[in-house]
Motif scaffolding. Sequence first.
Motif, PDB file in Angstrom:
ATOM      1  N   CYS A  27      47.962  47.252  43.697  1.00  0.00           N
ATOM      2  CA  CYS A  27      48.040  45.912  43.102  1.00  0.00           C
ATOM      3  C   CYS A  27      48.807  45.905  41.782  1.00  0.00           C
ATOM      4  O   CYS A  27      48.611  45.020  40.947  1.00  0.00           O
ATOM      5  N   HIS A  32      51.460  40.747  41.800  1.00  0.00           N
ATOM      6  CA  HIS A  32      50.072  40.881  41.359  1.00  0.00           C
ATOM      7  C   HIS A  32      49.918  40.634  39.857  1.00  0.00           C
ATOM      8  O   HIS A  32      48.820  40.398  39.382  1.00  0.00           O
ATOM      9  N   LYS A  59      41.105  42.226  34.171  1.00  0.00           N
ATOM     10  CA  LYS A  59      41.514  42.771  35.463  1.00  0.00           C
ATOM     11  C   LYS A  59      40.477  43.799  35.888  1.00  0.00           C
ATOM     12  O   LYS A  59      40.070  44.643  35.096  1.00  0.00           O
ATOM     13  N   CYS A  64      43.480  44.590  41.114  1.00  0.00           N
ATOM     14  CA  CYS A  64      43.584  43.690  42.270  1.00  0.00           C
ATOM     15  C   CYS A  64      42.925  42.339  42.039  1.00  0.00           C
ATOM     16  O   CYS A  64      43.247  41.369  42.733  1.00  0.00           O
ATOM     17  N   ILE A  65      42.000  42.240  41.078  1.00  0.00           N
ATOM     18  CA  ILE A  65      41.292  40.985  40.830  1.00  0.00           C
ATOM     19  C   ILE A  65      41.398  40.623  39.352  1.00  0.00           C
ATOM     20  O   ILE A  65      41.162  41.444  38.476  1.00  0.00           O
ATOM     21  N   ASN A  82      37.072  34.790  40.808  1.00  0.00           N
ATOM     22  CA  ASN A  82      37.890  35.937  41.167  1.00  0.00           C
ATOM     23  C   ASN A  82      39.217  35.384  41.645  1.00  0.00           C
ATOM     24  O   ASN A  82      39.266  34.522  42.531  1.00  0.00           O
ATOM     25  N   PHE A  84      43.157  36.435  42.934  1.00  0.00           N
ATOM     26  CA  PHE A  84      43.868  37.571  43.512  1.00  0.00           C
ATOM     27  C   PHE A  84      45.091  37.105  44.276  1.00  0.00           C
ATOM     28  O   PHE A  84      45.144  35.970  44.774  1.00  0.00           O
TER      29      PHE A  84
END
Length: 169
Positions: A27, A32, A59, A64-65, A82, A84
């Motif tokens: 990510c 991203h 993060k 990734c989130i 969240n 993404f």
Amino acid sequence: MKAIYIVFVCLFSFSVNAQQNNTSCKCCTEKHGEFDFWIGKWTVTNPDGSFAGTNVIDKIQDNCILRENWTSANKGYTGTSNNFYNATTKQWEQIWVDNQGGSLHLKGNRVGNRMILKSDMITDSKGQKFHHKVTWTLNEDGSVRQYWETITIDNSITVAFDGLYKKTE
């Protein structure tokens, strides 16, 4: 022969390590990172300058989130989202849940200095259809404006939230 074997082992080992390093952060792509302008600890104000709340965006999960932790100036109201990048659908998604049982699922993409996410069409208890559109704008001074509109099927717009984020750290 032994020297050739040692060279082969070294090259193979280097190749495996390089592949592992290239795939260790799935990510860490440009896509991203499109919403990273929202990362930080923020004080949020309403258009009249009054205090709306605080927000901490960080993060997690190996980048990734993008996690949001909101605390409203209205005591007792908090929420978490969240956010993404969904590589399958090629769009950003936000899943919001608050401590009052509310939830929201938004999808969209970054356009210039704005992240624009929308919900699917929703039908309220009176049968009225609408959707939410939330736009985060990165301002030149590093602040972020969050502008949340509720838009009915006949395109009438109600502003649900208009907040200016200023970093506290």
